[in-house]
Design an enzyme around this catalytic site. Sequence first.
Site, short mmCIF file in Angstrom:
data_model
loop_
_atom_site.label_atom_id
_atom_site.label_comp_id
_atom_site.label_asym_id
_atom_site.label_seq_id
_atom_site.Cartn_x
_atom_site.Cartn_y
_atom_site.Cartn_z
N ASP A 469 0.86 -1.18 0.00
CA ASP A 469 0.00 0.00 0.00
C ASP A 469 0.90 1.23 0.00
OD1 ASP A 469 -2.32 1.60 0.28
OD2 ASP A 469 -2.00 1.69 2.43
N LYS A 470 0.34 2.39 -0.30
CA LYS A 470 1.14 3.62 -0.30
C LYS A 470 0.93 4.42 0.99
CE LYS A 470 0.03 7.44 -2.44
NZ LYS A 470 0.29 8.51 -1.44
N THR A 471 -0.29 4.87 1.21
CA THR A 471 -0.57 5.76 2.34
C THR A 471 -0.45 4.99 3.65
OG1 THR A 471 -2.09 7.00 0.95
CG2 THR A 471 -2.23 7.35 3.32
N LYS A 632 -16.91 17.35 0.17
CA LYS A 632 -15.49 17.27 -0.17
C LYS A 632 -15.17 15.82 -0.52
CE LYS A 632 -13.55 16.24 4.38
NZ LYS A 632 -12.83 16.70 5.54
N GLY A 744 -5.20 3.54 -3.66
CA GLY A 744 -6.43 4.18 -4.12
C GLY A 744 -6.23 5.62 -4.51
N ASN A 884 -8.57 -1.28 4.33
CA ASN A 884 -8.71 -1.55 2.90
C ASN A 884 -7.61 -2.45 2.36
OD1 ASN A 884 -6.80 0.44 3.38
ND2 ASN A 884 -7.12 1.42 1.40
N ASP A 885 -6.61 -2.75 3.19
CA ASP A 885 -5.54 -3.65 2.77
C ASP A 885 -5.74 -5.09 3.25
OD1 ASP A 885 -4.12 -1.45 1.64
OD2 ASP A 885 -3.43 -0.92 3.65
#
Length: 1297
Positions: A469-471, A632, A744, A884-885
Amino acid sequence: MGAETRVCPGEQGQKTERVNRSDLLRKGVRFWCRPQKNHTGGTGGAAGRGGEGTVWCGSFQQRGLGLNCAGEENWVDSRTVYIGHRQPPPGAEAYIPQHYPDNRIVSSKYTFWNFVPKNLFEQFRRIANFYFLIIFLVQLIIDTPTSPITSGLPLFFVITVTAIKQGYEDWLRHKADNAINQCPVHIVQHGKVVRKQSRKLRVGDVVLVKEDETFPCDLILLSTSREDGTCFVTTASLDGESSHKTYYAVQDTKAFKTEEEVDTLQATIECEQPQPDLYKFVGRINIYQDRNEPAARPLGSENLLLRGATLKNTECIYAVAIYTGMETKMALNYQSKSQKRSAVEKSMNAYLIVYLCILISKALVNTVLKYVWQADPNRDEPWYNQRTETERQRHVLIRAFTDFLAFMVLFNYIIPVSMYVTVEMQKFLGSYFITWDDEMFDEELGEGALVNTSDLNEELGQVEYVFTDKTGTLTENNMEFIECCVDGHIYEPHAICNGQILPSASGIDMIDRSPEAGGKDQEELFFRAVCLCHTVQVKEEETVDGIKRGIHQGKATSFYISSSPDEVALVEGMKRLGFTYLRLKDSHMEILNREDELERFELLEVLSFDSVRRRMSVIVRSSTGVYYLFCKGADSSIFPRVISGKVEQVRARVEHNAVEGLRTLCVAYKTLTQAEYEDVCHRLNSAKLALQDRDRRLAEAYDIIERDFTLLGATAVEDRLQDKAADTIESLHKAGMKVWVLTGDKMETAAATCYASKLFRRSTQILELTTKRTEEQSLHDVLFDLSRTVLRQQGNMTRDTFSGLSNNFHDYGLIIDGATLSAVMKPAQDDSSGNYKEIFLEICRNCSAVLCCRLAPLQKAQIVKLIKTSKEHPITLAIGDGANDVSMILEAHVGIGIMGKEGRQAARNSDYAIPKFKHLKKMLLVHGHYYYIRISELVQYFFYKNVCFIFPQFLYQFFCGFSQQPLYDTAYLTLYNISFTSLPILLYSLIEQHINVDMLKRDPSLYRDIAKNSLLRWRIFIYWTFLGVFDAVVFFFGVYFLFDNTTFTSNGQLMTTNTQMMFGNWTFGTLVFTVLVFTVTLKLALDTHYWTWINHFVIWGSLLFYVIFSLLWGGIIWPFLNYQRMYYVFMQMLSSGPAWLSIILLITVSLLPDVIKKVLFRTLWPTTTERIQTKRRCLTTEQSTIFMLSQTSSTRTLSWKAFSPPRTPSCPTNAEKLYQGHLSEFAPLATLHAPDRKRGAARNGSHRRSERLSKKLMYTHWGGGADYCTFSSFLRDNGRHSGAGYAYKGAGRETSV
């Protein structure tokens, strides 16, 4: 009971149906029939569809019985809870007593009564245990050559050890359960608070919970001590999120503040049956007031307080229990994940099948040869072994089958039962090395690595693909507000005004103040939107005098908390820009504008964020009565819904910030009329009151409501790259692993992060497979173009392509987005479209890195599964930190969770958990490498030593007429795998280090030597097997030739002429067994590279134990033995000098081929690992060297001051190679020595600490090769540095500069 009438709303009108309640009650049906009007704001379900004044009835519900009214929604099975066990008013609905489990938590597996049968059943479900049980039973039933003890005792030992381990673990669970079940809870009964044990809590009880107490079960919030009916909760024990979450009481019950008032509440709750999703709950509450029609209110996850969560920042609450005991969501999440099996375990099972076939073949061959041997009548019944009449009459097939079973028993030791328990102990004990590793401990979190399953330790050394994952994984997930863009004008919360940096600014100045007339209004509306559109809470800290002060009174005493760090960063950014969010009070959000004026907005609705919509909205009403809908979200979810505003300017700024690696959000709004707001409320309430498909209905309602926006602007926050993330990815690349980033985020943001983390290099040629490109040409054409591009260079790509040391190849990187991935994964509609998956995989195989952006959680798992199930079947690893991972973590062969700021769901569902991404480097390159090396040796060695053990027994049958005579004594058969040879290999598999830890970290390419399960391939397995057969032949025939010539002594004993020993089968077998034990133990000693006192103690201690045991076993007449065939055998054997020489000779001959093979292979075809080992042995002869680097700012030259002994030709130094760029930058400093140079030669002599030096010096000292540095950048670019000192990036102790 009489008949009841129920009125059901139909499509064409209403239908009256008479049913007999007694009949239904006898069937166990639960039902309710009541009139209900459409309340203010509309109702959901059938009532909402029926219109004003519609009369309806609830569905009849029963597990497995669908009895629904016509036109009524088809509910999933539900339950009715009577609050406080109070019956509803007469005529409202039937009161049917409910029976639910109590609040007792049971995490244990066994009870006192079922432990033995249940544990035995579970253990014998394992094929190996069941096999040995069958062998043991055969020994009991038929006349076998070996005692049942030889199979029964090892099996009993394994079963007992496992049972004790599992029993102890279950006892700990019982102990923990009792501590939880006996905790005191406060229950409201008859207007008073009563204290009870937690296990006595029942569904329907009203519970009083005070601040900092943990919820004893799943509760529906009725009222709180706060005026607005909210409470704050932390769910750290459930998902690890330490942030405060807001939960809401039911509007109609939040006024009940005391025990007496709560006790007067008459209401029922209809909700779904228990299910494990922590974030999903569907229900409604029916409140009866003054015998009027009940008021129905929706219940969702925002009203549900979960067991294990803790009440914070709220004095007390009243809540009703709806799920208790093992029906709570926390208990339902106890269920274990699917079992993952490692490649080593699969290899081990394949080897077992081979050895089982060998065992059956041996037994079959011996059975056939026995009857061939007995074809001669003289051999069939010798004079000393006449058969009985019963044996003569037995059918030949039955006799043959019995003999076959007897041979199976005789040779069954070739399959080692102790190997299973040794492997289990090695995995269990070995996993502690990860948790004990101080380098993987994070001071900030105060936690180290966790091992959730020890079954996959060796799989860490076989990883080929890493999906990250990134974040929060590559980045810190620590957001900092950078800027915002309003109508194309940039606002930064720094000291910047009109583009000029002001040294003494207040921090709230703007740039590009809009010159337009309505510019200021638009700008302030944007700031208000960001201040209002969030779920941030304000934590008010108490001052010294105990008075709580708000932000507007004392800003330093309060701070923001939220489950999303993005929201906190945005609100804090607005505070620095002049708009301060104060609090949510009485359903009103208060903000402080630039003029320090208090503004109040009534919060009417919150449209929560979800990963599908990728946006959130709030509906507020200003003090002037204007309704605003602020929204937002991600640019991809906002821009398509915008109809006005400066879209192009904002879009350009969003894309610019994304390229810079910033996280962007767009902000939009629209105003609502009174009629539009009422329509919105009706849609939302209709969806919220639904008990079935509530999520789908809410999504449809949100889609209709969140349209026709006016774009206000966009925000940008920065998520910094984690410490050493780039170094970790570079090391993984050099180790031969392919790293994929699955995120994402938008493509530009993710690509910037990939460049920063060195996933993409500047030389990387980026290939795009995105929606933008597929809009220009068909997906088919794009895929084939990319395929041709990468395959054109395929011939130039070697195994070392990704090592980073070669520059003569094209380095490709692929970027793909979620929409294109869906098209690729979609099954082909016709043959002409081709198989896109295979083309996509072919492209990915030839790319060094892949970035997948705009992915949903399910798509992450699909990509992992796609690679995992490809034809190469590579070992995959997934690492992430958020919920989400979880799907990709569970899908991959190895799942690693990061203890991040997005909660602990990933860590809880993973196989391993680490504090930071940088710890993955040591987890794989060091721990994974060691685990695989150790368990590979363990498995091969176990099979080897059992071939050595049992093959002489097979050969012996050719010399005893296939009579099933055992070669070894019963004690030796039993203790060989349990005592004599088990401890050395167990210790080896725990502490062996064939290469130094620092060397593994410095040279990641060593990981390639063990890739693809290289140490457990069939070629190596066959080599170990033939080595065992060779050693067994040497043992047997070496001893056999010693007994070749025998003579009778004067007293009638048979003596060997060679060794002057008594001749007998037990002497023969004991001598073979002695050579066997010493050979297999010394073989392990030769394979050991890392010697400690523990190794010496265990290896030599095992041999000593064998000798002592043999002396005692044959030197004492044991009273419990019926016959003692080993009496004096061992001592008489050791009394012969030639026997000693024979033992030494046979051990030497057995070990010699393996030693010769190793020498030849290390000399002619050495692996990288063997070259490193040879180099290290060479370097240990040299003394430690002290390097001194000096550099002055005037000349900018770099000189070495070294003190080292003269070099020998056999051990050349490598500094010259490093200077010329011929040595890897990962070469350890300990292998380098100063080259002989004429200019700048070092002075001989040493500096004292008291010397005053005009130059800046760096001293590095090490002993034993523990510390390493990398000086490649100094050596190659020595003209670029100033005299300001250098950053030390080594893994050892830091040097002083």
